[in-house]
Design a protein around this motif. Structure first.
Motif, PDB file in Angstrom:
ATOM      1  N   GLY A 167       0.821  -1.198   0.000  1.00 41.64           N
ATOM      2  CA  GLY A 167       0.000   0.000   0.000  1.00 41.64           C
ATOM      3  C   GLY A 167       0.852   1.243   0.000  1.00 41.64           C
ATOM      4  N   ARG A 168       0.253   2.350   0.380  1.00 46.68           N
ATOM      5  CA  ARG A 168       0.928   3.639   0.327  1.00 46.68           C
ATOM      6  C   ARG A 168       1.167   4.183   1.737  1.00 46.68           C
ATOM      7  N   PHE A 169       2.400   4.638   1.954  1.00 42.84           N
ATOM      8  CA  PHE A 169       2.812   5.120   3.263  1.00 42.84           C
ATOM      9  C   PHE A 169       2.477   6.592   3.444  1.00 42.84           C
ATOM     10  N   TYR A 170       1.901   6.913   4.603  1.00 39.16           N
ATOM     11  CA  TYR A 170       1.550   8.280   4.931  1.00 39.16           C
ATOM     12  C   TYR A 170       2.201   8.673   6.250  1.00 39.16           C
ATOM     13  N   GLU A 171       2.919   9.776   6.232  1.00 42.22           N
ATOM     14  CA  GLU A 171       3.485  10.307   7.470  1.00 42.22           C
ATOM     15  C   GLU A 171       2.402  11.057   8.236  1.00 42.22           C
ATOM     16  N   GLY A 172       2.367  10.855   9.532  1.00 43.22           N
ATOM     17  CA  GLY A 172       1.382  11.557  10.342  1.00 43.22           C
ATOM     18  C   GLY A 172       1.645  13.045  10.427  1.00 43.22           C
ATOM     19  N   PHE A 173       2.901  13.424  10.240  1.00 43.44           N
ATOM     20  CA  PHE A 173       3.272  14.839  10.249  1.00 43.44           C
ATOM     21  C   PHE A 173       3.987  15.143   8.945  1.00 43.44           C
ATOM     22  N   ALA A 174       3.375  15.976   8.126  1.00 46.21           N
ATOM     23  CA  ALA A 174       3.963  16.344   6.840  1.00 46.21           C
ATOM     24  C   ALA A 174       4.691  17.673   6.991  1.00 46.21           C
ATOM     25  N   TYR A 175       5.982  17.665   6.769  1.00 43.59           N
ATOM     26  CA  TYR A 175       6.805  18.860   6.950  1.00 43.59           C
ATOM     27  C   TYR A 175       6.966  19.581   5.618  1.00 43.59           C
ATOM     28  N   ASP A 176       6.421  20.758   5.536  1.00 43.06           N
ATOM     29  CA  ASP A 176       6.524  21.569   4.327  1.00 43.06           C
ATOM     30  C   ASP A 176       6.771  23.009   4.771  1.00 43.06           C
ATOM     31  N   PRO A 177       8.005  23.305   5.188  1.00 48.32           N
ATOM     32  CA  PRO A 177       8.271  24.594   5.834  1.00 48.32           C
ATOM     33  C   PRO A 177       8.264  25.767   4.864  1.00 48.32           C
ATOM     34  N   ASP A 178       7.819  26.879   5.344  1.00 53.21           N
ATOM     35  CA  ASP A 178       7.953  28.130   4.620  1.00 53.21           C
ATOM     36  C   ASP A 178       9.399  28.598   4.810  1.00 53.21           C
ATOM     37  N   PRO A 179      10.120  28.875   3.725  1.00 50.51           N
ATOM     38  CA  PRO A 179      11.530  29.265   3.842  1.00 50.51           C
ATOM     39  C   PRO A 179      11.753  30.442   4.796  1.00 50.51           C
ATOM     40  N   ALA A 180      10.855  31.411   4.756  1.00 47.16           N
ATOM     41  CA  ALA A 180      10.995  32.575   5.632  1.00 47.16           C
ATOM     42  C   ALA A 180      10.827  32.171   7.092  1.00 47.16           C
ATOM     43  N   GLU A 181       9.874  31.256   7.340  1.00 44.04           N
ATOM     44  CA  GLU A 181       9.650  30.778   8.707  1.00 44.04           C
ATOM     45  C   GLU A 181      10.869  30.022   9.210  1.00 44.04           C
ATOM     46  N   LEU A 182      11.447  29.182   8.333  1.00 44.35           N
ATOM     47  CA  LEU A 182      12.650  28.436   8.702  1.00 44.35           C
ATOM     48  C   LEU A 182      13.798  29.388   9.007  1.00 44.35           C
ATOM     49  N   ASP A 183      13.979  30.408   8.170  1.00 47.04           N
ATOM     50  CA  ASP A 183      15.073  31.361   8.387  1.00 47.04           C
ATOM     51  C   ASP A 183      14.899  32.117   9.699  1.00 47.04           C
ATOM     52  N   THR A 184      13.651  32.475   9.995  1.00 48.81           N
ATOM     53  CA  THR A 184      13.384  33.187  11.251  1.00 48.81           C
ATOM     54  C   THR A 184      13.693  32.302  12.445  1.00 48.81           C
ATOM     55  N   PHE A 185      13.254  31.052  12.373  1.00 46.20           N
ATOM     56  CA  PHE A 185      13.515  30.126  13.472  1.00 46.20           C
ATOM     57  C   PHE A 185      15.005  29.899  13.634  1.00 46.20           C
ATOM     58  N   ASP A 186      15.692  29.634  12.519  1.00 47.72           N
ATOM     59  CA  ASP A 186      17.123  29.369  12.607  1.00 47.72           C
ATOM     60  C   ASP A 186      17.885  30.592  13.101  1.00 47.72           C
ATOM     61  N   GLY A 187      17.349  31.785  12.832  1.00 45.97           N
ATOM     62  CA  GLY A 187      17.995  33.008  13.284  1.00 45.97           C
ATOM     63  C   GLY A 187      18.022  33.172  14.787  1.00 45.97           C
ATOM     64  N   SER A 188      17.232  32.360  15.505  1.00 49.01           N
ATOM     65  CA  SER A 188      17.239  32.436  16.965  1.00 49.01           C
ATOM     66  C   SER A 188      18.353  31.591  17.577  1.00 49.01           C
ATOM     67  N   PHE A 189      19.119  30.913  16.710  1.00 47.46           N
ATOM     68  CA  PHE A 189      20.256  30.097  17.154  1.00 47.46           C
ATOM     69  C   PHE A 189      21.556  30.826  16.814  1.00 47.46           C
ATOM     70  N   PRO A 190      22.664  30.416  17.399  1.00 46.20           N
ATOM     71  CA  PRO A 190      23.958  31.041  17.059  1.00 46.20           C
ATOM     72  C   PRO A 190      24.257  30.934  15.565  1.00 46.20           C
ATOM     73  N   VAL A 191      24.892  31.939  15.021  1.00 45.41           N
ATOM     74  CA  VAL A 191      25.215  31.979  13.598  1.00 45.41           C
ATOM     75  C   VAL A 191      26.219  30.882  13.251  1.00 45.41           C
ATOM     76  N   LYS A 192      25.921  30.141  12.160  1.00 44.93           N
ATOM     77  CA  LYS A 192      26.826  29.130  11.645  1.00 44.93           C
ATOM     78  C   LYS A 192      26.921  29.307  10.130  1.00 44.93           C
TER      79      LYS A 192
END
Length: 220
Positions: A167-192
């Motif tokens: 059959g077909r596999f379905y993830e219970g949590f589908a991750y489809d991040p908004d790039p801006a949201e990801l950048d904002t979140f990552d910006g709260s961590f030390p710069v790498k």
């Protein structure tokens, strides 16, 4: 080195996200998004906190594994509930010392004890075969799209659980991040600094090797 595995506590969520970021930075892509995935997963109904663990090495937080609910929509009708893990992370200084294996085995045994019939993951097939995982195609398990991927893998936690699980596999949590949201979140961590590596290119090639099998296709 003394290794201790225990359930993750809510008070250490940020510390674990920092660990995940450190472990995945520049591994599969420039920078990483696994820490953001974990942050959002914890807010999803699919999150399985009782099957989410951290590993301490000599009292220091060194690794983690998070689990979530998933399922297989059976070709013959109905569904088979499964468990999925990821991210699985170990700090670079503790890698290749058995911590990842200890975490995976602990989580799978806990899922088995909780009555889960099978685990299905998306990961590097060169790594997970050592835990008994096979490519999903062995049982006729594909992605939602019907595509088979080398990285879509499954293992039975109960003997015979996947015998009729095509059959077909379905993830219970589908991750489809908004790039801006990801950048904002990552910006709260030390710069790498982000970097492109040969391994990232190799991994992208491996991820592109999926295919679709059409039953009795030669007769159509």
């Amino acid at each position: 080195m003394e290794i201790t595995i225990r359930q993750e506590s809510t008070s250490e969520h940020r510390a674990v996200e920092e660990l995940v970021r450190e472990a995945f930075w520049n591994v599969y892509q420039p920078g990483c998004n696994e820490h953001h995935y974990l942050h959002l997963l914890r807010q999803s109904p699919a999150f399985r906190p009782e099957l989410t663990f951290v590993c301490e090495a000599d009292g220091q937080l060194a690794g983690q594994i998070a689990c979530s609910a998933s399922w297989i929509e059976l070709a013959g009708g109905g569904r088979l509930d499964t468990v999925t893990f990821g991210p699985l992370a170990v700090l670079p200084q503790y890698q290749k010392q058995g911590l990842a294996r200890a975490l995976v085995c602990h989580a799978l045994r806990a899922a088995q004890a909780a009555g889960q019939q099978a685990a299905v993951i998306l990961g590097d097939p060169r790594h997970y075969g050592r835990y008994g995982f096979w490519c999903g195609e062995k049982w006729g398990i594909s992605l939602e799209s019907g595509q088979y991927l080398p990285g879509l893998q499954a293992v039975e936690l109960s003997p015979g659980a996947l015998t009729h699980a095509a059959g077909r596999f379905y993830e219970g949590f589908a991750y489809d991040p908004d790039p801006a949201e990801l950048d904002t979140f990552d910006g709260s961590f030390p710069v790498k600094e982000k970097a492109i590596t040969d391994f990232q290119r190799e991994f992208q090639v491996m991820c592109s090797l999926g295919h679709e099998v059409i039953p009795h296709g030669f007769m159509q």
